[in-house]
Motif scaffolding. Structure first.
Motif, short mmCIF file in Angstrom:
data_model
loop_
_atom_site.label_atom_id
_atom_site.label_comp_id
_atom_site.label_asym_id
_atom_site.label_seq_id
_atom_site.Cartn_x
_atom_site.Cartn_y
_atom_site.Cartn_z
N UNK A 373 0.84 -1.20 0.00
CA UNK A 373 0.00 0.00 0.00
C UNK A 373 0.88 1.25 0.00
N UNK A 374 1.85 1.28 0.91
CA UNK A 374 2.69 2.48 1.03
C UNK A 374 3.53 2.70 -0.23
N UNK A 375 4.13 1.63 -0.74
CA UNK A 375 4.99 1.77 -1.93
C UNK A 375 4.17 2.28 -3.10
N UNK A 376 2.95 1.79 -3.25
CA UNK A 376 2.13 2.20 -4.38
C UNK A 376 1.69 3.64 -4.25
N UNK A 377 1.26 4.03 -3.05
CA UNK A 377 0.89 5.44 -2.83
C UNK A 377 2.08 6.33 -3.16
N UNK A 378 3.25 5.95 -2.62
CA UNK A 378 4.46 6.75 -2.86
C UNK A 378 4.76 6.82 -4.36
N UNK A 379 4.62 5.67 -5.04
CA UNK A 379 4.90 5.62 -6.47
C UNK A 379 4.00 6.56 -7.25
N UNK A 380 2.70 6.56 -6.92
CA UNK A 380 1.76 7.44 -7.62
C UNK A 380 2.17 8.89 -7.43
N UNK A 381 2.56 9.26 -6.22
CA UNK A 381 2.92 10.65 -5.95
C UNK A 381 4.24 11.00 -6.63
N UNK A 382 5.19 10.05 -6.64
CA UNK A 382 6.48 10.30 -7.29
C UNK A 382 6.33 10.55 -8.78
N UNK A 383 5.25 10.02 -9.37
CA UNK A 383 5.08 10.18 -10.81
C UNK A 383 4.67 11.60 -11.17
N UNK A 384 4.18 12.38 -10.20
CA UNK A 384 3.78 13.76 -10.50
C UNK A 384 5.01 14.57 -10.89
N UNK A 385 4.85 15.43 -11.89
CA UNK A 385 6.01 16.18 -12.40
C UNK A 385 6.70 16.98 -11.29
N UNK A 397 14.65 7.48 -5.33
CA UNK A 397 14.08 6.47 -6.22
C UNK A 397 14.54 5.07 -5.82
N UNK A 398 15.79 4.95 -5.40
CA UNK A 398 16.32 3.66 -4.98
C UNK A 398 15.58 3.18 -3.74
N UNK A 399 15.32 4.10 -2.79
CA UNK A 399 14.59 3.74 -1.58
C UNK A 399 13.19 3.27 -1.95
N UNK A 400 12.55 3.97 -2.88
CA UNK A 400 11.20 3.59 -3.30
C UNK A 400 11.20 2.21 -3.96
N UNK A 401 12.18 1.97 -4.82
CA UNK A 401 12.26 0.67 -5.50
C UNK A 401 12.37 -0.46 -4.49
N UNK A 402 13.15 -0.22 -3.42
CA UNK A 402 13.30 -1.27 -2.42
C UNK A 402 12.08 -1.40 -1.53
N UNK A 403 11.33 -0.29 -1.36
CA UNK A 403 10.08 -0.39 -0.61
C UNK A 403 9.14 -1.35 -1.33
N UNK A 404 9.12 -1.25 -2.65
CA UNK A 404 8.25 -2.13 -3.42
C UNK A 404 8.80 -3.54 -3.55
N UNK A 405 10.01 -3.65 -4.08
CA UNK A 405 10.55 -4.98 -4.41
C UNK A 405 11.03 -5.72 -3.16
#
Lengths: 524, 426
Positions: A373-385, A397-405
């Motif tokens: 849930x958290x990784x996806x929410x973060x990912x959606x927000x990170x996609x904003x310009x 971005x590396x931290x986010x990738x590891x949150x997901x994977x």
């Protein structure tokens, strides 16, 4: 110009059609147009004389997988996959740790080309993505699919051939990368010549799983089944399209690259992780998931919206604006499926918190589910310009990738391994205390890792955007955060070693319970 | 394995998961609807933005074609405006010149004898050397505008100078300018009045040409510039064959030798910071630094710079010509010379400098990463300018004509001023 306009129109249409499809789905559910499962549907439908004695007429949602022989049939394939997955987990973790150390101790291993950062990091990514997460996920798939379909796993010989091919291909690929032979695209580094072996291995997985699904003894497919079957069909398409040489060039190649790299996460590792969590959370707690309607929304919204998500990595790049905007919009639309899955999974856990104390596997799996849930929410927000401008091209971005994977997929799969192995082998874990140690090492290690890189990444991004600072400043300020990352990574790797020790020890342990399945939870 | 009693709520092993029949909670609906609306708005906004961009492109193309059609007859009003923007900083608003420094263009014997055609030649190539105009002697330091002005623009200026300032009847058209560009476009500046004598018949007496004296060390310098050595990368590998620079690598051609030498010494000492240049400078002897500084100071090359940072050119022109006293910034040209051609020995030319380099250096002054200007002059200016001002002035300077090469005799006179680092092999 004309071509880009046409393509833009088609892609914009894909958003509108996805939106329309989702609306129709929700309308259909709301108006009870979709046949919702009831007790009769969920009950096993057996051929006369086959397994009738193990059905539970009084308890419709019960099925004895051990006595029906289903688990025994799939256990050797599952154990092969787990052994291979954990090997790659250790191998990949060590490479990840080494790559992390090299970022703040740059001369550590600079003498050998094979051990320089560029190759270590790439070996790490390929090992953990294709070796650990893919095979760990397939182990869960091969264990869960026969159970929810109430039928034996088909073509186990072909599956084992697939495992052998996949690991040979991966070992060759990793060796090639270490020696400087790569295709030069992120997530697609393994040379395409070697990818042929991997594609053949993947094909050996698809056929048996489809055959098992076709021979199912239930009418209703439980939600895990949708994710698994979809993932197993999506991944080979992604892998083959992205790896065919000579098709994509220039900017188009970069677009394809991120289409692939993101879809490996969203349409392959995510279905594996979500499907596994969807099965084991209610299984271990003993309560159903919240809502079938939400299962539908969660799955179909992922299927409809995810495929366009990856292009937000090219914000600011020389690709058409509408292509990036479409991707940003699709990324943000991911809130819909993620919220649906979150309600379904977290409500079940939150109303049964006692089970987290009882079961170590559940602790891993529900922690992983929350991280999804958290990784996806973060990912959606990170996609904003506006956010992407600061965080992209930084360690954020590396931290986010590891949150997901890692925190999501890997922890769910580790929980699944702790749950599956005793039932597949008929043995107890030799060192149950180590499981708790493993959990806390991973959680604490990951927290150190994640917060170091998130804070460091934001500072790095702000420093890079500040024109009055030399670029070197943005590198130097990162040092303490990179050291934090190595510390966190070290703790996580230590946790993985504990898993490997337990797994090796259980291989040498004597069988403690033949078909006895009572009180299994206490053993974990 | 554990001793504690199992929880009584624990299910039996044979429970298999299922999904309950529940409605979708209303927040899920509202979030989905809100996001869908947002998504449609985003996509529509982007599509209109793209359309606007396309339209502008078409309009620009249209404007260009109408301009081309009119080009046969030069627009003298446009010529007057262009003259004010490009020529008036040195030659005066009415072309009256500055006694002893810049020759007059109004009532000038050179223009009268040579007409619009000679003005075109001179504007295209520039002048580097002594010349006489109306009997007075000048140090010719005319920049070459060939690389920064289009054929149409040159035809408008030259026609304005010939007919508007000198009562000549003959104008020159853009196609004629294009023909001259073909012949003369990439030639070096005229070597003073002696050089002009070949262009204009019956020109009154001109000072003698001081042909460039290629020093004995030219071969070694050529080696350093073109091939480099074990410890020094070839200068041209980053700064270009003609010292024109690119992106954040500066143009060196025509910068004052003492300025160039000071920067190399500062890189050596670490008082100016740049990893690549620190490495290169440490591999140079003081003698080589002097020779390289002279080499680039006497080099003349067309502008390789174009506005590239979406800067506001009007604002840039204001900062360069008048400064902005509301933020305490003096005009660039006050120190860096008219049209930014530089004032030797300390103030480098900034006209035709690479815009990314200028904007980057201004930012470095602001942040304190560069701090080697005499009296800290540039630090205060850098801090006063914000990001868009930095881009505006950088883009404006990139639109100007490059400074002329420095005169060889001048160089020789300055040689003694080049700061020399003590204790280094001579």
């Amino acid at each position: 110009m004309q071509i880009t306009e046409t393509l833009g129109l088609l892609l914009a249409l894909s958003f509108v059609i996805s939106l329309l499809a989702l609306t129709i789905l929700i309308w259909a559910i709301a108006n009870k147009q979709v046949h919702t499962p009831d007790a009769d549907d969920a009950r096993t439908i057996f051929e006369p004389g086959e397994g009738a004695d193990i059905d539970y007429p009084d308890k419709p949602h019960h099925f004895d997988t051990a006595r029906s022989g289903i688990d025994a049939n799939s256990s050797s394939v599952v154990m092969w996959l787990i052994a291979a997955a954990v090997f790659w987990l250790i191998y990949g973790s060590l490479h990840g740790l080494a790559a992390s150390l090299e970022l703040h101790l740059p001369d550590l291993m600079s003498g050998t080309a094979q051990m320089t950062f560029g190759r270590m990091r790439t070996v790490h990514l390929n090992s953990v993505a294709y070796g650990w997460a893919s095979q760990g996920g397939l182990a869960a798939v091969c264990w869960i699919i026969p159970r929810i379909f109430r039928t034996n796993l088909r073509m186990t010989g072909l599956l084992k051939l697939g495992i052998v091919l996949w690991n040979i291909g991966l070992a060759a690929g990793v060796l090639a990368i270490a020696n400087g032979w790569t295709d030069g695209l992120e997530w697609l580094e393994i040379p395409w010549q070697i990818d042929i072996i991997l594609a053949a291995g993947a094909a050996c997985f698809v056929a048996p799983l489809i055959a098992t699904a076709k021979n199912r003894n239930v009418h209703h497919i439980y939600v895990s089944g949708w994710y698994f079957l979809a993932g197993v069909l999506w991944f080979p398409v992604l892998f083959i399209v992205a790896n065919i040489p000579g098709v994509h060039h220039g900017v188009e190649q970069a677009t394809m690259n991120w289409w692939y790299a993101h879809n490996v996460l969203g349409l392959w590792l995510t279905p594996l992780g979500v499907g596994t969590a969807y099965y084991f959370i209610p299984k271990i707690i003993g309560k159903p998931v919240y809502s079938y309607a939400l299962s539908l929304v969660g799955f179909w919204a992922l299927a409809l919206f995810y495929s366009q998500v990856g292009i937000h990595h090219l914000i600011g790049g020389p690709v058409p604006t509408w292509l990036v905007t479409l991707s940003v919009v699709h990324s943000v639309m991911m809130f819909v499926p993620v919220i649906a899955v979150a309600i379904n999974q977290h409500v079940t856990v939150a109303s049964n918190l006692w089970a987290l104390k009882e079961s170590m596997p559940l602790r891993f799996i529900s922690f992983g589910a929350v991280m999804y849930t958290l990784a996806s929410f973060q990912g959606s927000i990170e996609a904003l310009r506006s956010v992407n401008t600061i965080t992209h091209f930084t360690h954020y971005t590396v931290a986010h990738a590891h949150l997901g994977a890692y925190a999501f997929v890997s922890l769910v799969l580790m929980g699944a391994i702790y749950q599956i192995v005793p039932r597949a082998t008929g043995k107890y874990w030799p060192f149950p205390r180590m499981i708790a140690w493993h959990f806390w090492l991973n959680v604490i290690g990951f927290a150190v890792y994640f917060f170091s890189l998130t804070i460091g990444g934001i500072l790095q991004g702000l420093a890079q955007l500040d024109a009055t600072k030399p670029f070197a400043d943005s590198v130097i300020l990162l040092k303490p955060y990179l050291e934090g990352r190595s510390l966190g990574g070290g703790l996580m790797t230590l946790g993985h070693v504990l898993l490997a020790i337990n797994l090796i020890a259980i291989g040498f342990a004597k069988k403690t319970r033949e078909t006895e399945t009572e009180n299994m939870v206490a053993a974990e | 394995m554990t001793d504690k009693k199992p929880d009584p709520r624990r299910p039996d092993e044979n429970f298999e998961p299922f999904e309950e029949t529940r409605r979708i909670p209303w927040p899920v609906y509202s979030i989905a609807i809100a996001l869908a609306i947002w998504g449609v708005i985003m996509l529509v906004q982007t599509s209109t933005a793209v359309q606007v961009a396309d339209k502008t492109q078409e309009e620009v193309a249209k404007e260009d074609s109408t301009k081309l059609a009119q080009a046969a007859a030069p627009d003298l009003d446009a010529g007057k405006t262009l003259f004010a923007d490009n020529c008036a900083t040195c030659h005066g608003d009415a072309g009256e010149g500055v006694a002893g420094a810049f020759p007059p263009l109004h009532g000038s014997d050179v223009v009268k004898l040579g007409g619009a055609k000679a003005v075109t030649h001179i504007g295209m190539r520039g002048i580097g050397g002594k010349l006489n105009v109306n009997g007075d002697g000048y140090e010719g330091q005319m920049p070459a505008f060939g690389s920064v002005l289009s054929d149409t623009e040159i035809s408008e200026i030259a026609s304005y100078v010939a007919t508007g300032l000198n009562d000549d009847a003959k104008t020159i058209s853009a196609p004629e300018v294009a023909d001259i560009r073909k012949v003369a476009g990439d030639k070096d500046p005229f070597d003073g009045g002696a050089g002009l004598a070949g262009l204009i018949n019956d020109l009154p007496a001109q000072p003698n040409s001081e042909a460039a004296d290629q020093g004995a060390d030219s071969e070694r310098v050529a080696q350093l510039v073109g091939q480099g050595t074990d410890t020094v990368w070839a200068c041209a590998s980053c700064h270009g064959d003609k010292g024109e620079g690119i992106e954040t690598v500066p143009r060196l051609a025509g910068l004052p030798a003492p300025y160039l030498a000071k920067q190399l010494h500062d890189f050596q000492r670490g008082t100016r910071f740049n990893d690549s240049m620190a490495y290169v400078a440490k591999g140079l002897s003081d003698r080589e630094i002097g020779e390289l500084a002279n080499y680039y100071a006497s080099m003349s090359s067309p502008s390789g710079a174009k506005p590239a940072l979406q800067g506001d050119l009007k604002r840039g022109a204001q900062l360069a010509k008048q400064g902005d006293w509301s933020i305490g910034v003096p005009a660039c040209f006050t120190c860096h010379g008219p049209s930014g051609v530089g004032v030797a020995p300390n103030f480098p030319g900034i006209a035709a400098q690479q815009p990314s380099y200028v904007a980057h250096q201004l930012a470095m002054w602001a942040g304190g990463a560069r701090h080697n200007s005499p009296l800290g002059l540039m630090a205060g200016i850098g801090k006063a300018l914000n990001d868009s001002d930095r881009r505006a002035v950088a883009d404006y300077l990139a639109s100007l004509a490059p400074m002329p090469a420095m005169d060889k005799t001048e160089l020789a006179a300055m040689e003694s001023n080049i700061p020399v680092r003590e204790g280094v092999d001579q």
